[in-house]
Design a protein around this motif. Structure first.
Motif, PDB file in Angstrom:
ATOM      1  N   THR A  61       0.835  -1.198   0.000  1.00 45.09           N
ATOM      2  CA  THR A  61       0.000   0.000   0.000  1.00 45.09           C
ATOM      3  C   THR A  61       0.873   1.252   0.000  1.00 45.09           C
ATOM      4  OG1 THR A  61      -1.662  -1.222   1.244  1.00 45.09           O
ATOM      5  CG2 THR A  61      -1.871   1.173   1.213  1.00 45.09           C
ATOM      6  N   ALA A  62       1.951   1.229   0.773  1.00 43.87           N
ATOM      7  CA  ALA A  62       2.892   2.353   0.764  1.00 43.87           C
ATOM      8  C   ALA A  62       3.537   2.498  -0.604  1.00 43.87           C
ATOM      9  CB  ALA A  62       3.953   2.149   1.841  1.00 43.87           C
ATOM     10  N   GLY A  63       3.876   1.380  -1.245  1.00 38.34           N
ATOM     11  CA  GLY A  63       4.452   1.428  -2.589  1.00 38.34           C
ATOM     12  C   GLY A  63       3.509   2.061  -3.594  1.00 38.34           C
ATOM     13  N   VAL A  64       2.232   1.716  -3.504  1.00 37.90           N
ATOM     14  CA  VAL A  64       1.233   2.305  -4.400  1.00 37.90           C
ATOM     15  C   VAL A  64       1.098   3.802  -4.114  1.00 37.90           C
ATOM     16  CG1 VAL A  64      -1.233   2.334  -4.965  1.00 37.90           C
ATOM     17  CG2 VAL A  64      -0.018   0.162  -4.794  1.00 37.90           C
ATOM     18  N   ALA A  65       1.101   4.181  -2.840  1.00 38.14           N
ATOM     19  CA  ALA A  65       0.991   5.596  -2.487  1.00 38.14           C
ATOM     20  C   ALA A  65       2.189   6.386  -3.016  1.00 38.14           C
ATOM     21  CB  ALA A  65       0.884   5.748  -0.971  1.00 38.14           C
ATOM     22  N   ILE A  66       3.372   5.818  -2.912  1.00 38.84           N
ATOM     23  CA  ILE A  66       4.564   6.494  -3.429  1.00 38.84           C
ATOM     24  C   ILE A  66       4.472   6.649  -4.940  1.00 38.84           C
ATOM     25  CG2 ILE A  66       7.062   6.261  -3.763  1.00 38.84           C
ATOM     26  CD1 ILE A  66       7.089   4.805  -1.003  1.00 38.84           C
ATOM     27  N   ALA A  67       4.107   5.565  -5.627  1.00 40.01           N
ATOM     28  CA  ALA A  67       4.017   5.617  -7.090  1.00 40.01           C
ATOM     29  C   ALA A  67       2.962   6.621  -7.549  1.00 40.01           C
ATOM     30  CB  ALA A  67       3.710   4.228  -7.642  1.00 40.01           C
ATOM     31  N   GLU A  68       1.830   6.636  -6.894  1.00 44.46           N
ATOM     32  CA  GLU A  68       0.771   7.570  -7.293  1.00 44.46           C
ATOM     33  C   GLU A  68       1.142   9.007  -6.956  1.00 44.46           C
ATOM     34  OE1 GLU A  68      -1.779   6.829  -9.282  1.00 44.46           O
ATOM     35  OE2 GLU A  68      -0.876   4.833  -9.310  1.00 44.46           O
ATOM     36  N   GLY A  69       1.866   9.219  -5.854  1.00 47.29           N
ATOM     37  CA  GLY A  69       2.353  10.556  -5.540  1.00 47.29           C
ATOM     38  C   GLY A  69       3.327  11.057  -6.589  1.00 47.29           C
ATOM     39  N   VAL A  70       4.200  10.176  -7.044  1.00 46.72           N
ATOM     40  CA  VAL A  70       5.159  10.547  -8.102  1.00 46.72           C
ATOM     41  C   VAL A  70       4.426  10.811  -9.406  1.00 46.72           C
ATOM     42  CG1 VAL A  70       7.045   9.648  -9.527  1.00 46.72           C
ATOM     43  CG2 VAL A  70       7.135   9.417  -7.052  1.00 46.72           C
ATOM     44  N   ARG A  71       3.448   9.987  -9.730  1.00 45.55           N
ATOM     45  CA  ARG A  71       2.678  10.220 -10.961  1.00 45.55           C
ATOM     46  C   ARG A  71       1.968  11.560 -10.931  1.00 45.55           C
ATOM     47  NH1 ARG A  71      -0.512   4.753 -12.483  1.00 45.55           N
ATOM     48  NH2 ARG A  71       1.265   3.619 -13.268  1.00 45.55           N
ATOM     49  N   LEU A  72       1.450  11.921  -9.769  1.00 40.64           N
ATOM     50  CA  LEU A  72       0.754  13.197  -9.632  1.00 40.64           C
ATOM     51  C   LEU A  72       1.714  14.364  -9.860  1.00 40.64           C
ATOM     52  CD1 LEU A  72      -1.968  14.527  -8.788  1.00 40.64           C
ATOM     53  CD2 LEU A  72      -1.037  14.606  -6.478  1.00 40.64           C
ATOM     54  N   VAL A  73       2.906  14.271  -9.290  1.00 48.10           N
ATOM     55  CA  VAL A  73       3.890  15.349  -9.409  1.00 48.10           C
ATOM     56  C   VAL A  73       4.453  15.432 -10.824  1.00 48.10           C
ATOM     57  CG1 VAL A  73       6.193  16.071  -8.636  1.00 48.10           C
ATOM     58  CG2 VAL A  73       4.509  15.345  -6.983  1.00 48.10           C
ATOM     59  N   THR A  74       4.707  14.309 -11.456  1.00 47.92           N
ATOM     60  CA  THR A  74       5.311  14.309 -12.793  1.00 47.92           C
ATOM     61  C   THR A  74       4.271  14.392 -13.904  1.00 47.92           C
ATOM     62  OG1 THR A  74       5.320  11.897 -12.893  1.00 47.92           O
ATOM     63  CG2 THR A  74       7.304  12.980 -12.039  1.00 47.92           C
ATOM     64  N   ARG A  75       3.024  14.432 -13.552  1.00 40.66           N
ATOM     65  CA  ARG A  75       1.917  14.483 -14.524  1.00 40.66           C
ATOM     66  C   ARG A  75       1.997  13.325 -15.517  1.00 40.66           C
ATOM     67  NH1 ARG A  75       2.969  20.360 -14.343  1.00 40.66           N
ATOM     68  NH2 ARG A  75       1.324  21.220 -13.041  1.00 40.66           N
ATOM     69  N   LYS A  76       2.317  12.158 -14.975  1.00 42.10           N
ATOM     70  CA  LYS A  76       2.370  10.893 -15.710  1.00 42.10           C
ATOM     71  C   LYS A  76       3.445  10.848 -16.790  1.00 42.10           C
ATOM     72  CE  LYS A  76      -2.406   9.662 -14.829  1.00 42.10           C
ATOM     73  NZ  LYS A  76      -3.657   9.224 -15.394  1.00 42.10           N
ATOM     74  N   ARG A  77       4.425  11.751 -16.736  1.00 44.24           N
ATOM     75  CA  ARG A  77       5.558  11.623 -17.657  1.00 44.24           C
ATOM     76  C   ARG A  77       6.404  10.453 -17.180  1.00 44.24           C
ATOM     77  NH1 ARG A  77       4.915  17.274 -17.410  1.00 44.24           N
ATOM     78  NH2 ARG A  77       6.294  17.388 -15.605  1.00 44.24           N
ATOM     79  N   ARG A  78       7.141   9.849 -18.106  1.00 46.39           N
ATOM     80  CA  ARG A  78       7.815   8.609 -17.766  1.00 46.39           C
ATOM     81  C   ARG A  78       9.127   8.447 -18.512  1.00 46.39           C
ATOM     82  NH1 ARG A  78       4.625   4.032 -18.394  1.00 46.39           N
ATOM     83  NH2 ARG A  78       6.305   2.924 -19.396  1.00 46.39           N
ATOM     84  N   SER A  79      10.012   7.684 -17.897  1.00 46.17           N
ATOM     85  CA  SER A  79      11.244   7.213 -18.531  1.00 46.17           C
ATOM     86  C   SER A  79      11.908   6.248 -17.558  1.00 46.17           C
ATOM     87  CB  SER A  79      12.191   8.363 -18.879  1.00 46.17           C
ATOM     88  OG  SER A  79      12.759   8.917 -17.719  1.00 46.17           O
ATOM     89  N   ARG A  80      12.706   5.357 -18.074  1.00 53.18           N
ATOM     90  CA  ARG A  80      13.361   4.362 -17.226  1.00 53.18           C
ATOM     91  C   ARG A  80      14.286   5.009 -16.194  1.00 53.18           C
ATOM     92  NH1 ARG A  80      15.061  -0.418 -20.306  1.00 53.18           N
ATOM     93  NH2 ARG A  80      13.046  -1.163 -19.645  1.00 53.18           N
ATOM     94  N   PRO A  81      15.091   6.022 -16.566  1.00 52.06           N
ATOM     95  CA  PRO A  81      15.915   6.669 -15.529  1.00 52.06           C
ATOM     96  C   PRO A  81      15.081   7.327 -14.436  1.00 52.06           C
ATOM     97  CG  PRO A  81      16.759   7.206 -17.696  1.00 52.06           C
ATOM     98  CD  PRO A  81      15.462   6.491 -17.902  1.00 52.06           C
ATOM     99  N   LEU A  82      13.895   7.802 -14.782  1.00 55.42           N
ATOM    100  CA  LEU A  82      13.009   8.382 -13.767  1.00 55.42           C
ATOM    101  C   LEU A  82      12.558   7.319 -12.781  1.00 55.42           C
ATOM    102  CD1 LEU A  82      11.410  10.910 -12.827  1.00 55.42           C
ATOM    103  CD2 LEU A  82       9.549  10.088 -14.266  1.00 55.42           C
ATOM    104  N   PHE A  83      12.248   6.135 -13.266  1.00 56.51           N
ATOM    105  CA  PHE A  83      11.816   5.051 -12.379  1.00 56.51           C
ATOM    106  C   PHE A  83      12.940   4.658 -11.424  1.00 56.51           C
ATOM    107  CE2 PHE A  83       9.348   3.604 -16.366  1.00 56.51           C
ATOM    108  CZ  PHE A  83       8.432   4.639 -16.203  1.00 56.51           C
ATOM    109  N   VAL A  84      14.156   4.619 -11.940  1.00 52.91           N
ATOM    110  CA  VAL A  84      15.306   4.285 -11.096  1.00 52.91           C
ATOM    111  C   VAL A  84      15.536   5.382 -10.056  1.00 52.91           C
ATOM    112  CG1 VAL A  84      17.793   3.870 -11.108  1.00 52.91           C
ATOM    113  CG2 VAL A  84      16.356   2.840 -12.864  1.00 52.91           C
ATOM    114  N   THR A  85      15.357   6.633 -10.442  1.00 48.95           N
ATOM    115  CA  THR A  85      15.495   7.749  -9.504  1.00 48.95           C
ATOM    116  C   THR A  85      14.481   7.634  -8.378  1.00 48.95           C
ATOM    117  OG1 THR A  85      16.263   9.167 -11.307  1.00 48.95           O
ATOM    118  CG2 THR A  85      15.473  10.265  -9.314  1.00 48.95           C
TER     119      THR A  85
END
Length: 175
Positions: free
Chosen positions: A101-125
């Protein structure tokens, strides 16, 4: 009787290798070593790289904001894991249920901040942010001699990190 003549194709990367395979995007001849299997057929590496660049949409500031958000939420989650660990045997179950649940909250918080932009280096960051966010709490547990607290933090990280990465990258284990 008609006679068909076919010209011998050679890989554009390896000019000495004969091939009958072509990239389904640019139609260049490629050998089996250069071919990349995709869901729609075999492609050369340049076409695959070009296609992957279309999916890398993150901006430079996304790395900073996503790292900070992931570290802050992970710090709060690791702090809560410390209190859950004091419950006792029932705490093991709460951590096993709460870490995803914490993992989902972290991922959704990041998605909200990045406006769903994506890249592999971003995921590693983001993953690095999750680990470094939990590190201060883990060090406090270690310095106070609370080995079960450290163990709970490790369990939290082992469960939460793959959840965050798979949630952001779109990896699906089951379809």
């Amino acid at each position: 009787m008609t006679e068909t003549t076919t010209e011998t194709l050679y890989c554009y990367v390896h000019p000495t290798r004969e091939t009958a395979l072509r990239c389904n995007n640019c139609n260049r001849p490629i050998c089996a070593a250069c071919a990349v299997r995709t869901p729609i057929g075999y492609r050369c590496r340049e076409c695959v790289k070009g296609q992957q660049k279309a999916f890398d949409t993150s901006e430079w500031y996304d790395y900073i904001t996503s790292f900070i958000v992931a570290a802050l939420i992970s710090f709060v989650a690791a702090f809560l894991v410390t209190f859950i660990g004091r419950i006792g045997f029932f705490g093991w179950f709460l951590i096993a249920a709460g870490a995803p649940t914490a993992g989902v909250a972290i991922a959704e918080g990041v998605r909200l901040v990045t406006r769903k932009r994506r890249s592999r280096p971003l995921f590693v960051t983001v993953v690095v942010g999750v680990v470094l966010g939990a590190l201060p709490v883990m060090l406090i547990q270690l310095l106070t001699g609370n080995l079960f607290g450290v163990l709970f933090q490790v369990i939290y990280l082992v469960i939460a990190v793959p959840v965050v990465y798979s949630r952001l990258s779109g990896i699906q284990l089951f379809r």
